[in-house]
Scaffold this motif. Structure first.
Motif, short mmCIF file in Angstrom:
data_model
loop_
_atom_site.label_atom_id
_atom_site.label_comp_id
_atom_site.label_asym_id
_atom_site.label_seq_id
_atom_site.Cartn_x
_atom_site.Cartn_y
_atom_site.Cartn_z
N LYS A 100 22.61 -29.51 53.79
CA LYS A 100 23.47 -28.52 54.43
C LYS A 100 24.31 -29.16 55.54
O LYS A 100 25.50 -28.83 55.70
N VAL A 101 23.72 -30.08 56.29
CA VAL A 101 24.48 -30.80 57.32
C VAL A 101 25.60 -31.60 56.69
O VAL A 101 26.76 -31.58 57.16
N GLN A 102 25.30 -32.30 55.61
CA GLN A 102 26.33 -33.10 54.93
C GLN A 102 27.45 -32.20 54.41
O GLN A 102 28.63 -32.56 54.47
N GLU A 103 27.08 -31.02 53.92
CA GLU A 103 28.09 -30.08 53.43
C GLU A 103 29.03 -29.65 54.55
O GLU A 103 30.26 -29.58 54.37
N VAL A 104 28.47 -29.35 55.74
CA VAL A 104 29.32 -28.95 56.86
C VAL A 104 30.23 -30.08 57.30
O VAL A 104 31.42 -29.88 57.55
N LEU A 105 29.69 -31.27 57.37
CA LEU A 105 30.50 -32.41 57.82
C LEU A 105 31.60 -32.76 56.82
O LEU A 105 32.59 -33.38 57.20
N ASN A 106 31.43 -32.36 55.58
CA ASN A 106 32.44 -32.62 54.56
C ASN A 106 33.43 -31.47 54.40
O ASN A 106 34.28 -31.50 53.52
N SER A 107 33.31 -30.46 55.28
CA SER A 107 34.16 -29.28 55.13
C SER A 107 34.99 -29.02 56.38
O SER A 107 35.31 -27.88 56.70
#
Length: 328
Positions: free
Chosen positions: A319-326
């Motif tokens: 989920k953290v990676q998803e936020v940082l990629n958005s």
């Protein structure tokens, strides 16, 4: 101050023992708390020290003994009511919400309810759907209650001590995964009932959590650090009152956030925090705020399904990676 190592369970026991030695009005009651020593062994040995008048085994009626606790508090005592698990507290909702939470308001402040209700919460012990849910948000919704979720050994003792000093009803949630956890703590460390605490400082993203999810979140932060992602971890500690200032200060520092909780996604603690951030710090965000929550099913018994039903370390990392990629 002198530091000593103890378990979360023993920290709770020490806080109860100290309060009972210092104040003859303090007593504890609940199912199997005296002769058996409590389902999670928090009260083991206390009946021998204080007698079964002050460590009271009750009938299997949460409504009855919670109501008795409210009455005792009105009469000048300082009761601790232990409810075996949060699911069983549903049987006492009338007493907690219609009485404990409202009497001070309805009496124009003439009466107070110095009552502490302790209960186990959360999954991870294969106790299935009637013993494993995370219903903290139900109580956090109710004005007139304070709702605390200590996630460390120090907070277990310090927050219970503070709750026992409070003149109004406090609901204390103890995650079942924490009882065996041990740590060194200082004597007489004071912990208030309204402040969140930064458990790990970081610059890239804020991870907001509480209770049993804290340690998974800290582990996820360590794994993300190996990927050069610097996470700040904020432990809410209290859900009512909620420390708005701490949440917003961290958001203004990192500009991104993920909220982690075991409770179901819909209408949860995470949803409340996301609304707060959107109302008060929308223009501070560099990416949409996200949440990692429990899957909306009754908690399963099978271990692999139980684990899959609540956020685990890989889920938080993803989920953290998803936020940082958005980023927007």
């Amino acid at each position: 101050m002198c530091a000593k190592k103890m378990t979360y369970r023993d920290a709770l026991k020490e806080a109860i023992s100290e309060a009972m030695r210092n104040d003859s009005r303090v007593f504890l009651m609940g199912e199997d708390v005296a002769r058996y020593g409590g389902t999670y062994a928090v009260t083991k040995g206390l009946a021998k020290e204080f007698g079964e008048d002050r460590i009271r085994d009750t009938p299997l009626s949460e409504s009855a003994f919670t109501g008795a606790g409210i009455g005792a508090a009105l009469g000048g005592m300082r009761p601790i009511v232990e409810i075996m698990t949060v699911n069983f507290s549903l049987l006492a909702l009338d007493q907690i919400i219609n009485n404990a939470a409202t009497i001070r308001h309805m009496s124009g402040g003439q009466f107070r309810i110095p009552l502490v209700i302790r209960m186990a919460t959360g999954s991870g012990k294969q106790l299935a759907a009637q013993h494993s849910h995370s219903l903290e948000v139900m109580y956090a919704h109710v004005p007139g209650l304070k709702v605390i979720c200590p996630a460390t050994v120090e907070d277990a003792r310090g927050m219970l001590q503070a709750a026992l000093d409070d003149p109004n009803p406090v609901i204390m949630f103890e995650h079942v995964s924490l009882y065996n956890m041990s740590d060194e703590i200082e004597d007489n460390t004071k912990v208030d009932l309204k402040s969140a605490k930064i458990r790990r400082s970081g610059e890239d993203i804020t991870l907001i959590t509480f209770g049993g999810s804290l340690h998974k979140t800290l582990q996820a932060a360590e794994e993300l650090a190996a990927q050069n992602i610097d996470c700040e971890v904020l432990d809410l500690r209290s859900l009512r009152p909620l420390d708005h200032d701490a949440i917003l200060a961290s958001i203004r520092k990192t500009h991104r956030a993920v909220v982690i909780e075991e409770g179901w996604r819909s209408f949860g603690v995470a949803a409340e925090i996301m609304a707060l951030v959107m109302e008060k710090a929308f223009y501070e965000l560099d990416a949409p705020i996200a949440r990692a929550c429990g899957v909306e099913v009754p908690i399963p018994y099978a271990k692999h399904l139980e684990d899959a039903s609540v956020p685990q370390v890989p889920d938080i990392v993803a989920k953290v990676q998803e936020v940082l990629n958005s980023d927007v």
